[in-house]
Write a protein that holds these residues in place. Structure first.
Motif, short mmCIF file in Angstrom:
data_model
loop_
_atom_site.label_atom_id
_atom_site.label_comp_id
_atom_site.label_asym_id
_atom_site.label_seq_id
_atom_site.Cartn_x
_atom_site.Cartn_y
_atom_site.Cartn_z
N LYS A 180 0.79 -1.12 -0.34
CA LYS A 180 -0.26 0.08 -0.16
C LYS A 180 0.86 1.41 0.00
CE LYS A 180 -3.47 2.30 2.55
NZ LYS A 180 -4.94 2.01 3.76
N GLN B 245 2.04 1.67 -3.12
CA GLN B 245 1.35 2.03 -4.08
C GLN B 245 0.67 3.33 -4.29
OE1 GLN B 245 -1.22 2.44 -7.45
NE2 GLN B 245 -0.53 0.19 -6.29
N ASN B 246 1.02 4.55 -2.44
CA ASN B 246 0.29 5.28 -2.80
C ASN B 246 1.56 6.02 -3.13
OD1 ASN B 246 -1.95 5.01 -0.94
ND2 ASN B 246 -0.86 5.07 1.08
N VAL C 263 0.95 7.05 -6.35
CA VAL C 263 0.05 7.67 -7.21
C VAL C 263 0.18 9.61 -7.21
CG1 VAL C 263 -2.35 8.62 -6.00
CG2 VAL C 263 -2.15 5.80 -6.04
N ARG D 286 0.67 12.40 -9.52
CA ARG D 286 0.23 13.91 -8.89
C ARG D 286 1.17 14.86 -9.70
NH1 ARG D 286 -5.19 13.38 -7.53
NH2 ARG D 286 -5.98 11.41 -6.05
N ASP E 155 -9.41 10.72 -10.05
CA ASP E 155 -8.65 9.44 -9.34
C ASP E 155 -8.15 8.68 -9.71
OD1 ASP E 155 -8.65 11.37 -7.44
OD2 ASP E 155 -10.00 11.07 -5.78
N GLU E 156 -9.26 8.30 -11.07
CA GLU E 156 -9.01 7.47 -11.66
C GLU E 156 -8.13 7.04 -12.49
OE1 GLU E 156 -11.64 4.65 -15.34
OE2 GLU E 156 -12.12 6.52 -14.03
N GLN F 63 -4.91 6.59 -10.73
CA GLN F 63 -4.80 5.79 -10.33
C GLN F 63 -4.09 4.32 -11.39
OE1 GLN F 63 -5.07 4.40 -6.90
NE2 GLN F 63 -3.75 3.08 -7.51
N ASN F 64 -4.56 4.94 -12.51
CA ASN F 64 -4.73 4.00 -13.94
C ASN F 64 -2.33 4.88 -14.56
OD1 ASN F 64 -6.37 2.82 -14.38
ND2 ASN F 64 -7.82 4.33 -15.23
N ALA G 124 -0.34 5.69 -12.25
CA ALA G 124 0.02 4.81 -11.23
C ALA G 124 0.51 3.58 -11.31
CB ALA G 124 0.05 5.06 -9.63
N ASN G 125 -0.49 2.95 -11.79
CA ASN G 125 -0.17 1.23 -11.98
C ASN G 125 0.11 0.84 -13.16
OD1 ASN G 125 -2.55 0.79 -9.95
ND2 ASN G 125 -3.97 0.81 -11.79
#
Length: 463
Positions: A381, A384-385, A388, A392, A405-406, A409-410, A412-413
């Motif tokens: 986590k 992942q943060n 993200v 940003r 956010d979507e 997140q994409n 970041a992935n």
């Protein structure tokens, strides 16, 4: 199988593994049977190839692979089970005799293991570390407003070229011969863009003063850029190697003067940056939002500097440690072997990089001890943060502060699909957690500073 470990000076380890035939025999036989089932040999039905033939063809390679796998698994297990703080990877012992696998077992393999030195890395309220609070003043806010207005700006047509406005001229470019006529077979470009304000030669710049649509200006690109091949090649759209073939004059017939206009500071600008639901009602609110964003951003810079100062403070407290220098140098060379072809290359590389790598290694070990003392762990986590947050930040660099956010997140992935990025994000997450924890542990010596002075300080330290 027998495994022993010698570590007389605490940092140079010698791990010895003796492999008996029973340790690999079953694995080799099973693998050869699988080979036999799949073997396609003319004259034999599948699965009926004589085992003797299979052993002659594949036996030695299967044996080598089985022993290598056995060594790797047991070496890692021994190091883990015995909690050996290994640095880098194991290397074959320098005095290891070649092992002849044609002969019957047992086989003895020896590995040199670099072991981390034992030391303490502790911090408390008695440790005083500087913390630089960067001021968010009107100058910074003005610069940010100007940046947002520039990013949201647009080009419009102008009547007359003004170099102070960094105008762009659009027009037709033609290469001339020595008589001033259009060169047959020479360079001709329609709808070319030109920014004389960026010429290196003042005399060539002046030729475009007050240019307007319809004007034809004769100039020399080679003189304009003072022979800089990259700039000339980009203008003429030729390879750099061919720039020397076009040293003569060119004409440029202006078809349009394009001027950049910054966006007006209004609701359309701040809604485009922060979104319509941001709650910003006027320019004052816009500046307050910018101020908050800058404060968050600059806090990251302050935290980065703080951790750098913690590093210097901790390394000074630790002092010089005993490392297995010769072994670590071998590991360093092994990790960069592709680029080091000769003994001279290796020596130069060691001379230039060993001490710096040693300092980085000491800090890495100390940082892990500090994190352990604070009960800090990094999980998926956290990684992942961190990704993200990085996403940003990258969007924000282009003035995109209200990205859904979507999408963040994409993005970041996508970043985390690369193994090296995962490690970077894990390191970043650890640094952030450790920074936050240590700010509560040490005594902070707060120092207020302007961004200009902060940047100058960082430039001086990084020289």
């Amino acid at each position: 199988m027998q495994i022993s470990f010698e570590n007389p000076d605490k940092v140079n380890g010698l791990l010895t593994i003796t492999v008996e035939e029973k340790d690999f025999k079953d694995d080799v036989e099973k693998t050869l049977k699988d080979y036999r089932k799949r073997a396609n040999v003319p004259g034999f039905r599948p699965g009926n190839v004589p085992m003797g033939m299979i052993k002659r063809q594949f036996g030695m390679q299967v044996k080598v692979d089985s022993i290598n796998k056995l060594l790797g698994e047991n070496l890692d297990k021994y190091i883990t089970d015995n909690k050996i703080a290994m640095l880098g990877q194991p290397l074959a012992h320098e005095e290891q005799e070649p092992v002849d696998l044609e002969k019957a077992a047992p086989y003895t393999f020896q590995f040199d293991i670099a072991v981390a030195p034992e030391f303490d890395a502790k911090l408390s309220g008695r440790d005083k570390v500087a913390y630089y609070d960067i001021k968010v003043d009107d100058k910074l806010i003005d610069q940010q407003v100007d940046m947002f207005a520039s990013r949201a700006g647009h080009y419009t047509k102008a009547d007359v070229y003004d170099p102070e406005q960094r105008d762009v001229l659009k027009g037709d470019l033609r290469e001339l011969d020595e008589n001033g006529n259009t060169l047959e077979g020479g360079i001709t470009e329609s709808d070319e863009s030109l920014m004389p304000a960026y010429f290196d030669d003042e005399e060539e710049k002046e030729k475009f003063a007050n240019a307007k649509p319809g004007d034809i200006i004769t100039f020399n690109p080679t003189k304009a850029y003072k022979g800089t091949e990259t700039s000339i090649a980009a203008l003429l759209k030729v390879d750099r190697e061919k720039v020397g073939e076009h040293k003569g004059d060119f004409t440029f017939q202006v078809t349009e003067v394009s001027r950049f206009v910054k966006h007006e500071v209004n609701a359309e600008l701040w809604e485009g940056i922060y979104g319509k639901d941001s709650g910003i009602k006027d320019e004052k609110g816009f500046r307050e939002a910018i101020s908050k964003g800058l404060a968050d951003q600059l806090k990251g810079d302050s935290d980065f500097k703080f951790l750098q100062d913690v590093r210097a403070h901790v390394l000074k407290k630790i002092g010089k440690l005993q490392y297995p220098d010769e072994l670590l140098k071998r590991i360093l060379v092994s990790n960069n072997s592709k680029n080091l072809k000769t003994d001279e290359d290796k020596k130069k590389f060691i001379d230039e990089n060993y001490e710096k790598s040693l300092e980085a290694l000491t800090w890495d070990l100390a940082k892990n001890k500090l994190a352990e003392a604070q009960g800090i762990k990094v999980d998926d986590k956290d990684v992942q943060n961190a990704a993200v947050e990085m996403a940003r930040m990258q969007f924000a660099q282009y003035g995109m502060n209200n990205v859904p956010d979507e999408y963040v997140q994409n993005y970041a992935n996508e970043l985390l699909k690369k193994r090296e990025t995962v490690q970077q994000m894990a390191d970043r997450a650890l640094d952030q957690k450790l920074t936050a924890a240590l700010k509560e542990v040490v005594k902070l010596d707060h120092k207020e500073i302007s961004l200009d002075d902060f940047n100058k300080m960082m430039e001086e330290e990084n020289k």
